[in-house]
Design a protein around this motif. Sequence first.
Motif, PDB file in Angstrom:
ATOM      1  N   HIS A 156       0.836  -1.208   0.000  1.00 19.98           N
ATOM      2  CA  HIS A 156       0.000   0.000   0.000  1.00 19.98           C
ATOM      3  C   HIS A 156       0.871   1.258   0.000  1.00 19.98           C
ATOM      4  O   HIS A 156       0.609   2.209  -0.731  1.00 19.98           O
ATOM      5  CB  HIS A 156      -0.906   0.039   1.232  1.00 19.98           C
ATOM      6  CG  HIS A 156      -1.977  -1.006   1.230  1.00 19.98           C
ATOM      7  ND1 HIS A 156      -2.677  -1.352   2.367  1.00 19.98           N
ATOM      8  CD2 HIS A 156      -2.474  -1.776   0.237  1.00 19.98           C
ATOM      9  CE1 HIS A 156      -3.559  -2.291   2.054  1.00 19.98           C
ATOM     10  NE2 HIS A 156      -3.454  -2.572   0.783  1.00 19.98           N
ATOM     11  N   GLN A 157       1.883   1.248   0.861  1.00 27.51           N
ATOM     12  CA  GLN A 157       2.760   2.421   0.971  1.00 27.51           C
ATOM     13  C   GLN A 157       3.493   2.654  -0.348  1.00 27.51           C
ATOM     14  O   GLN A 157       3.545   3.775  -0.846  1.00 27.51           O
ATOM     15  CB  GLN A 157       3.813   2.195   2.065  1.00 27.51           C
ATOM     16  CG  GLN A 157       3.219   1.842   3.401  1.00 27.51           C
ATOM     17  CD  GLN A 157       3.563   2.865   4.460  1.00 27.51           C
ATOM     18  OE1 GLN A 157       4.177   3.884   4.162  1.00 27.51           O
ATOM     19  NE2 GLN A 157       3.169   2.623   5.683  1.00 27.51           N
ATOM     20  N   HIS A 158       4.066   1.583  -0.858  1.00 25.20           N
ATOM     21  CA  HIS A 158       4.829   1.699  -2.102  1.00 25.20           C
ATOM     22  C   HIS A 158       3.941   2.221  -3.234  1.00 25.20           C
ATOM     23  O   HIS A 158       4.328   3.129  -3.972  1.00 25.20           O
ATOM     24  CB  HIS A 158       5.418   0.338  -2.468  1.00 25.20           C
ATOM     25  CG  HIS A 158       5.923   0.269  -3.877  1.00 25.20           C
ATOM     26  ND1 HIS A 158       6.976   1.039  -4.313  1.00 25.20           N
ATOM     27  CD2 HIS A 158       5.502  -0.442  -4.951  1.00 25.20           C
ATOM     28  CE1 HIS A 158       7.183   0.790  -5.595  1.00 25.20           C
ATOM     29  NE2 HIS A 158       6.298  -0.084  -6.003  1.00 25.20           N
ATOM     30  N   ILE A 159       2.751   1.663  -3.362  1.00 27.00           N
ATOM     31  CA  ILE A 159       1.847   2.062  -4.453  1.00 27.00           C
ATOM     32  C   ILE A 159       1.411   3.522  -4.274  1.00 27.00           C
ATOM     33  O   ILE A 159       1.408   4.305  -5.229  1.00 27.00           O
ATOM     34  CB  ILE A 159       0.624   1.114  -4.517  1.00 27.00           C
ATOM     35  CG1 ILE A 159       1.077  -0.308  -4.884  1.00 27.00           C
ATOM     36  CG2 ILE A 159      -0.412   1.616  -5.507  1.00 27.00           C
ATOM     37  CD1 ILE A 159       0.034  -1.387  -4.617  1.00 27.00           C
ATOM     38  N   SER A 160       1.071   3.899  -3.024  1.00 27.45           N
ATOM     39  CA  SER A 160       0.636   5.285  -2.778  1.00 27.45           C
ATOM     40  C   SER A 160       1.747   6.269  -3.107  1.00 27.45           C
ATOM     41  O   SER A 160       1.514   7.296  -3.761  1.00 27.45           O
ATOM     42  CB  SER A 160       0.222   5.468  -1.315  1.00 27.45           C
ATOM     43  OG  SER A 160      -0.796   4.564  -0.984  1.00 27.45           O
ATOM     44  N   ARG A 164       2.352   6.525  -6.852  1.00 23.93           N
ATOM     45  CA  ARG A 164       1.313   7.306  -7.534  1.00 23.93           C
ATOM     46  C   ARG A 164       1.442   8.788  -7.213  1.00 23.93           C
ATOM     47  O   ARG A 164       1.270   9.630  -8.101  1.00 23.93           O
ATOM     48  CB  ARG A 164      -0.073   6.800  -7.143  1.00 23.93           C
ATOM     49  CG  ARG A 164      -0.329   5.440  -7.747  1.00 23.93           C
ATOM     50  CD  ARG A 164      -1.745   4.974  -7.551  1.00 23.93           C
ATOM     51  NE  ARG A 164      -1.908   3.678  -8.195  1.00 23.93           N
ATOM     52  CZ  ARG A 164      -3.003   2.948  -8.127  1.00 23.93           C
ATOM     53  NH1 ARG A 164      -4.046   3.377  -7.450  1.00 23.93           N
ATOM     54  NH2 ARG A 164      -3.063   1.783  -8.744  1.00 23.93           N
ATOM     55  N   ARG A 191       4.792   8.238 -10.666  1.00 21.55           N
ATOM     56  CA  ARG A 191       5.524   7.142 -11.322  1.00 21.55           C
ATOM     57  C   ARG A 191       4.595   6.044 -11.818  1.00 21.55           C
ATOM     58  O   ARG A 191       4.972   5.201 -12.598  1.00 21.55           O
ATOM     59  CB  ARG A 191       6.505   6.495 -10.328  1.00 21.55           C
ATOM     60  CG  ARG A 191       7.651   7.403  -9.985  1.00 21.55           C
ATOM     61  CD  ARG A 191       8.905   6.618  -9.596  1.00 21.55           C
ATOM     62  NE  ARG A 191       9.881   7.559  -9.093  1.00 21.55           N
ATOM     63  CZ  ARG A 191      10.338   7.541  -7.857  1.00 21.55           C
ATOM     64  NH1 ARG A 191       9.948   6.629  -7.005  1.00 21.55           N
ATOM     65  NH2 ARG A 191      11.216   8.431  -7.462  1.00 21.55           N
ATOM     66  N   GLU A 192       3.388   6.026 -11.258  1.00 27.08           N
ATOM     67  CA  GLU A 192       2.479   4.962 -11.662  1.00 27.08           C
ATOM     68  C   GLU A 192       1.086   5.551 -11.753  1.00 27.08           C
ATOM     69  O   GLU A 192       0.585   6.116 -10.784  1.00 27.08           O
ATOM     70  CB  GLU A 192       2.491   3.841 -10.611  1.00 27.08           C
ATOM     71  CG  GLU A 192       1.627   2.680 -10.999  1.00 27.08           C
ATOM     72  CD  GLU A 192       1.522   1.652  -9.867  1.00 27.08           C
ATOM     73  OE1 GLU A 192       0.529   0.941  -9.821  1.00 27.08           O
ATOM     74  OE2 GLU A 192       2.435   1.579  -9.042  1.00 27.08           O
ATOM     75  N   ARG A 225      -3.026   5.755 -11.912  1.00 24.60           N
ATOM     76  CA  ARG A 225      -4.134   4.943 -11.404  1.00 24.60           C
ATOM     77  C   ARG A 225      -4.558   4.026 -12.530  1.00 24.60           C
ATOM     78  O   ARG A 225      -4.606   4.420 -13.685  1.00 24.60           O
ATOM     79  CB  ARG A 225      -5.322   5.821 -11.014  1.00 24.60           C
ATOM     80  CG  ARG A 225      -5.177   6.490  -9.662  1.00 24.60           C
ATOM     81  CD  ARG A 225      -6.403   7.319  -9.348  1.00 24.60           C
ATOM     82  NE  ARG A 225      -7.560   6.489  -9.060  1.00 24.60           N
ATOM     83  CZ  ARG A 225      -7.869   6.066  -7.841  1.00 24.60           C
ATOM     84  NH1 ARG A 225      -7.117   6.383  -6.821  1.00 24.60           N
ATOM     85  NH2 ARG A 225      -8.942   5.332  -7.641  1.00 24.60           N
ATOM     86  N   THR A 226      -4.833   2.766 -12.183  1.00 26.25           N
ATOM     87  CA  THR A 226      -5.125   1.805 -13.246  1.00 26.25           C
ATOM     88  C   THR A 226      -6.589   1.816 -13.644  1.00 26.25           C
ATOM     89  O   THR A 226      -6.959   1.162 -14.600  1.00 26.25           O
ATOM     90  CB  THR A 226      -4.737   0.382 -12.819  1.00 26.25           C
ATOM     91  OG1 THR A 226      -5.334   0.133 -11.564  1.00 26.25           O
ATOM     92  CG2 THR A 226      -3.242   0.246 -12.744  1.00 26.25           C
ATOM     93  N   ARG A 227      -7.438   2.527 -12.867  1.00 28.51           N
ATOM     94  CA  ARG A 227      -8.841   2.614 -13.287  1.00 28.51           C
ATOM     95  C   ARG A 227      -9.430   3.914 -12.796  1.00 28.51           C
ATOM     96  O   ARG A 227      -8.841   4.576 -11.962  1.00 28.51           O
ATOM     97  CB  ARG A 227      -9.650   1.439 -12.758  1.00 28.51           C
ATOM     98  CG  ARG A 227      -9.744   1.384 -11.235  1.00 28.51           C
ATOM     99  CD  ARG A 227     -10.510   0.164 -10.803  1.00 28.51           C
ATOM    100  NE  ARG A 227      -9.605  -0.986 -10.821  1.00 28.51           N
ATOM    101  CZ  ARG A 227      -9.962  -2.161 -10.342  1.00 28.51           C
ATOM    102  NH1 ARG A 227     -11.177  -2.363  -9.912  1.00 28.51           N
ATOM    103  NH2 ARG A 227      -9.106  -3.154 -10.320  1.00 28.51           N
TER     104      ARG A 227
END
Lengths: 217, 217
Positions: A201-205, A208, A212-213, A215-217
């Motif tokens: 969760h931390q890495h993804i937040s 984003r 760097r990434e 949102r996928t939807r």
Amino acid sequence: MRLAELSESSGVAVATLKYYLREGLLHPGRAVSRTQADYDETHVERVRLVRALSEVGGLPLATIGRVLEVITTPGQDRITVLETAQRALVGGRDDGADPAGGAGPGPDRGPRASAWLEARGWQIHPSDPLIDELERAWAACDDVGLGLDEQRLSEYADHVEAIGRIDVDSVPPDPEGAVRQVVLGTVLVDPVLSALRRLAHQHISVSRAMGREPRTR
Amino acid sequence: MRLAELSESSGVAVATLKYYLREGLLHPGRAVSRTQADYDETHVERVRLVRALSEVGGLPLATIGRVLEVITTPGQDRITVLETAQRALVGGRDDGADPAGGAGPGPDRGPRASAWLEARGWQIHPSDPLIDELERAWAACDDVGLGLDEQRLSEYADHVEAIGRIDVDSVPPDPEGAVRQVVLGTVLVDPVLSALRRLAHQHISVSRAMGREPRTR
């Protein structure tokens, strides 16, 4: 080694070791006098196992007793033992649950969970208590409005099934080893997965937030 | 409604509700006389939330208090609140853990977990307490010889990362809703995933036993 040395080797207090001995969670040492016994590496290993199941796995001591019995009875048939091991674990998590609690399923056995499992095509015995466990955990999410519907559950299940395959592949062929791996893997890998999920969760937040990434939807 | 009715609506004993009130986990009702108060739907909802966090999430009441404080303070900045919420949760699992236990990491902060996270490229603050949590859970698996090495951890992490993406995608844009979703999703979805994992084990074992699915390695 003496009890005091076993305590030092395992990092568990002498009083706790005596309690384990009284409760049968730790096998007796070899008596060397009327008041003293000798302990060996098998005792260090057992204490480590009880601690891990209790402190990391969160199992109450009564459940640990049942689990140890299953693990240490030699010469059992593999399938029987695996089933017994799973049963010993069900409902054994020390999560402060009130078995008479209101969040549980009604007289039907996990009707929503059963319907979902059938739609998914998972081979589960209809009276398996794990169905109630899923129903109860799912209902708790609904009670607080988490929006966990059938579709999101199926998305989770796709990835959990892949995790389950890694687990099953790690089970050795010999019955004793298999039971050990199944029981300990079930209890002790959950906390690893839980920590990984929060780290993800931390890495993804962060990824984003830094753009760097997407949102996928 | 009166306290007795709140007890009926929520399925929680009056004595427990009084305890929640004393501990500040439940906000006071509107006083209608010197000894009586009136409760409404917000109280039913709150009791349901405390129960879910306690019974299914396994959080101790002290942690629930911290979590509620974070969830219910309005007008906070989104990122700050998410971080505070995560911090309120860390170490809050009521898993019977002994904070002074011997299975924990040494003076370095989770050295093995840190090295693995860096190799994986996950963006985690080096002093994040979750690193210790992973280290501790991983060490417990090692202590009992589960054979959970870096490679298997990475295989797990591939799938957990996908699960984390489903979680993060479910977080609504408004700060209050986001905090609620993050905190409750972290605590209450773990038991769902745990039940799913054990059901997946059964399904996979049965499928293989019936020859429907070959061992993949």
